[in-house]
Each structure stands twice: as structure tokens, then as C-alpha cells.
Design an enzyme around this catalytic site. Structure first.
Site, PDB file in Angstrom:
ATOM      1  N   ASP A  10      31.511  45.263  59.956  1.00 40.79           N
ATOM      2  CA  ASP A  10      31.093  46.598  59.512  1.00 40.79           C
ATOM      3  C   ASP A  10      30.697  46.595  58.039  1.00 40.79           C
ATOM      4  OD1 ASP A  10      30.548  49.261  59.840  1.00 40.79           O
ATOM      5  OD2 ASP A  10      32.632  49.929  59.649  1.00 40.79           O
ATOM      6  N   HIS A  27      21.468  44.740  57.679  1.00 42.09           N
ATOM      7  CA  HIS A  27      21.653  44.040  58.965  1.00 42.09           C
ATOM      8  C   HIS A  27      21.096  42.616  58.875  1.00 42.09           C
ATOM      9  CE1 HIS A  27      23.172  47.663  60.620  1.00 42.09           C
ATOM     10  NE2 HIS A  27      22.023  48.302  60.681  1.00 42.09           N
ATOM     11  N   LEU A 121      33.643  25.819  70.442  1.00 48.84           N
ATOM     12  CA  LEU A 121      33.915  27.244  70.229  1.00 48.84           C
ATOM     13  C   LEU A 121      33.228  28.115  71.285  1.00 48.84           C
ATOM     14  CD1 LEU A 121      34.901  29.594  68.293  1.00 48.84           C
ATOM     15  CD2 LEU A 121      32.663  29.408  67.192  1.00 48.84           C
ATOM     16  N   ARG A 184      40.007  51.543  61.410  1.00 42.86           N
ATOM     17  CA  ARG A 184      39.996  52.043  62.792  1.00 42.86           C
ATOM     18  C   ARG A 184      39.432  50.983  63.727  1.00 42.86           C
ATOM     19  NH1 ARG A 184      36.514  55.682  59.969  1.00 42.86           N
ATOM     20  NH2 ARG A 184      34.345  54.982  60.109  1.00 42.86           N
ATOM     21  N   SER A 186      37.353  51.786  66.503  1.00 44.32           N
ATOM     22  CA  SER A 186      36.006  52.146  66.962  1.00 44.32           C
ATOM     23  C   SER A 186      35.673  51.629  68.367  1.00 44.32           C
ATOM     24  CB  SER A 186      34.948  51.672  65.952  1.00 44.32           C
ATOM     25  OG  SER A 186      35.173  52.261  64.684  1.00 44.32           O
TER      26      SER A 186
HETATM   27  C1  IPE Z   1      31.749  49.597  64.789  1.00 42.14           C
HETATM   28  O1  IPE Z   1      31.113  49.999  63.621  1.00 42.14           O
HETATM   29  C2  IPE Z   1      30.780  48.908  65.675  1.00 42.14           C
HETATM   30  C3  IPE Z   1      30.278  47.637  65.169  1.00 42.14           C
HETATM   31  C4  IPE Z   1      30.631  47.023  64.065  1.00 42.14           C
HETATM   32  C5  IPE Z   1      29.297  47.025  66.003  1.00 42.14           C
HETATM   33  P1  IPE Z   1      30.580  51.486  63.413  1.00 42.14           P
HETATM   34  O2  IPE Z   1      30.044  51.538  62.043  1.00 42.14           O
HETATM   35  O3  IPE Z   1      29.690  51.852  64.512  1.00 42.14           O
HETATM   36  O4  IPE Z   1      31.929  52.325  63.551  1.00 42.14           O
HETATM   37  P2  IPE Z   1      32.304  53.771  63.013  1.00 42.14           P
HETATM   38  O5  IPE Z   1      31.251  54.700  63.483  1.00 42.14           O
HETATM   39  O6  IPE Z   1      32.362  53.688  61.524  1.00 42.14           O
HETATM   40  O7  IPE Z   1      33.655  54.039  63.597  1.00 42.14           O
HETATM   41  C1  IPE Z   2      27.812  47.298  61.050  1.00 38.97           C
HETATM   42  O1  IPE Z   2      27.335  47.877  59.884  1.00 38.97           O
HETATM   43  C2  IPE Z   2      26.716  46.900  62.000  1.00 38.97           C
HETATM   44  C3  IPE Z   2      26.550  47.786  63.159  1.00 38.97           C
HETATM   45  C4  IPE Z   2      27.357  48.754  63.496  1.00 38.97           C
HETATM   46  C5  IPE Z   2      25.400  47.571  63.990  1.00 38.97           C
HETATM   47  P1  IPE Z   2      26.961  49.427  59.811  1.00 38.97           P
HETATM   48  O2  IPE Z   2      25.528  49.565  60.183  1.00 38.97           O
HETATM   49  O3  IPE Z   2      27.910  50.225  60.610  1.00 38.97           O
HETATM   50  O4  IPE Z   2      27.147  49.702  58.263  1.00 38.97           O
HETATM   51  P2  IPE Z   2      27.848  50.962  57.600  1.00 38.97           P
HETATM   52  O5  IPE Z   2      29.199  51.079  58.221  1.00 38.97           O
HETATM   53  O6  IPE Z   2      26.995  52.139  57.876  1.00 38.97           O
HETATM   54  O7  IPE Z   2      27.924  50.610  56.156  1.00 38.97           O
HETATM   55 MG    MG Z   3      29.690  51.101  60.181  1.00 43.09          MG
END
Ligand code: IPE
Ligand code: IPE
Ligand code: MG
Length: 239
Positions: A10, A27, A121, A184, A186
């Protein structure tokens, strides 16, 4: 050593925004971290690494971000298969793959087939995954098997239930890491994480490197996993 580590990757969006860049830029850099962590996991002989890359709920993001992520996914998989093979890594995918664009589905199937013979792995990508989706799916399939008299309701126990999850071939993760300072789960592996040790770091995913993975493992090794027992009981078992 844990056998199975699961990571919620995340913070890509915030990493990009911190530098005044578009979320997709984050990303893109997140892929570098995936490479580094997969390599790091293989180097220490980890058996299973599960990476949460895209949740069922992430489909609700702006269309432009979703499309960008799917494109990045297809591109990355295509490019990484030779490296996976070179490092003896077997790719698995869990999630509602039918929701993915067809070219992504095809790319995933090919990558799985091309790495199927590897014995190092096990890299499990959670894509279009959510735990509630997985559990509901398991319940539906169990109900169907009961209806068709393939199993008896009284025979359903934890072992049987486990067989209906997308993770049936993997042991439960002993360690779950989440980056970006969010505390969390999620919708990630709700059933499988029952007794996992949780490790949270403020590091944003694009900055996460294997040194920090190893730090998390060291932290894990200091913990006393009690599984509902008392500390005294656990010390006796270890002795
Ligand atoms: C959780 O991240 C899902 C992934 C890392 C793929 P999110 O950014 O979607 O989660 P929330 O919305 O902060 O809980
Ligand atoms: C995690 O990073 C990747 C995915 C959920 C696809 P985020 O895109 O959720 O990045 P933040 O949490 O908004 O910084
Ligand atoms: Mg996120």
C-alpha cells in the site's frame, strides 16, 4: 523462519502525490519494489509469498487508474516470466480473475503455465481478490456439493472448509506486512490470517526494499506465538 509471508502493498498513490506526480507513477515504481521483494524472498529460501496487488474494491477507483493498473499488470507479467523461471519461482493467482480484462486473464494463464514446473518460491498474486468474496464463494460451493451429496454437512470441519478457499494449496501466512502506515486488513485473507503476526510500517510501498522485509522477519522471530495457550505452556513445548 516463516514459511509464508503475505504483504499488503500500500501507498503507491501517496508516494506519487508526495512528488507532485500522477498516481500511476507510484504504481509504476511499486513494480520495482515487487521485483526487489520477490528476489529478496527467493534469496532467503522463503516458500510462499502472497502479494495483495488489487482488491475487489479497487475496481471502484477512477476508470483511468484501473485501466492503467491493468495495463501495467499485463506488461509486467509478460516481462517478468523469464526472471521467474531463472529464479525457479512458480506463479499462482488468487481472486476473481473473471472480472479482469481478457488480455490480462490470458497473460496470467500463460505465466502460470510457463512457471508451473518451478520448485522454488511460490509467488501468489492476489488480484481482484477480497476475502469476503472468497469466503462466500467457498460457502456457495460447499452448499452445491452438499446438495449433490458429494459431502455430508456433519463432515464439514476446518480441513474441509480450507479446501474450498482459493488458498487451499498453501499454508496459512505466519507473518502479514502492511506498508504505508495503515493499520487495517482491507478484506485480505480474513480466514487465513487468524493467527498471523502483523507487522506495520510507515514506509510507502515504492520505498519498501528487501532490507525492510528482513527487518520484519527478525521482528517476527522475537514474538511469542501462543495460539491461545499460556506463555508457560509455550515455553515447555519449545523445550
Ligand atoms: C488494499 O489497499 C488493497 C491492496 C493493496 C491491493 P487499499 O488502498 O485499497 O486499501 P484501503 O482502501 O486503504 O483500505
Ligand atoms: C496500493 O497503493 C496499490 C493498490 C491498491 C492497487 P494505493 O494505490 O492504494 O496507494 P495509496 O494508498 O492511495 O497511497
Ligand atoms: Mg491504498
Amino acid at each position: 523462519m516463516p514459511r509464508h509471508i503475505a504483504i499488503i502493498m500500500d501507498g503507491n498513490g501517496r508516494w506519487a502525490q508526495e512528488q507532485g506526480q500522477d498516481r500511476l507513477f507510484g504504481h509504476l515504481h511499486g513494480v520495482e519494489s515487487v521485483r526487489n521483494i520477490v528476489e529478496g524472498a527467493a534469496e532467503i529460501g522463503l516458500e510462499y509469498l502472497t502479494l495483495y496487488a488489487f482488491s475487489t474494491e479497487n475496481w471502484g477507483r477512477p476508470q483511468y487508474e484501473v485501466a492503467g493498473l491493468m495495463e501495467l499488470l499485463v506488461d509486467t507479467i509478460r516481462k517478468e516470466v523469464p526472471t521467474l523461471n531463472k529464479n525457479n519461482i512458480k506463479l499462482h493467482v488468487i481472486g476473481d480473475i473473471a472480472m479482469m480484462p481478457l488480455n490480462a486473464q490470458k497473460e496470467l494463464e500463460e505465466a502460470k503455465a510457463e512457471t508451473a514446473g518451478n520448485t522454488g518460491l511460490n509467488l501468489v498474486m492476489a488480484l481482484s481478490y477480497s476475502s469476503r468474496w472468497e469466503i462466500l464463494n467457498a460457502v456457495k460451493n460447499i452448499a452445491e456439493d452438499v446438495k449433490q451429496q458429494k459431502i455430508a454437512p456433519e463432515s464439514i470441519n476446518q480441513q474441509v472448509f480450507q479446501q474450498y478457499l482459493t488458498t487451499h494449496a498453501f499454508p496459512d501466512p505466519e507473518l502479514m506486512i502492511r506498508t504505508s502506515g495503515e493499520y487495517r486488513i482491507s478484506n485480505f485473507l480474513l480466514y487465513q490470517l487468524a493467527y498471523a503476526e502483523l507487522y506495520f510500517t510507515n514506509t510507502l510501498w515504492p520505498d519498501f526494499r528487501k532490507e525492510e522485509l528482513y527487518k520484519a522477519i527478525k521482528d517476527f522471530q522475537k514474538r511469542e506465538r501462543r495460539f491461545g495457550k499460556t506463555g508457560e505452556q509455550i515455553k515447555k513445548i519449545i523445550k
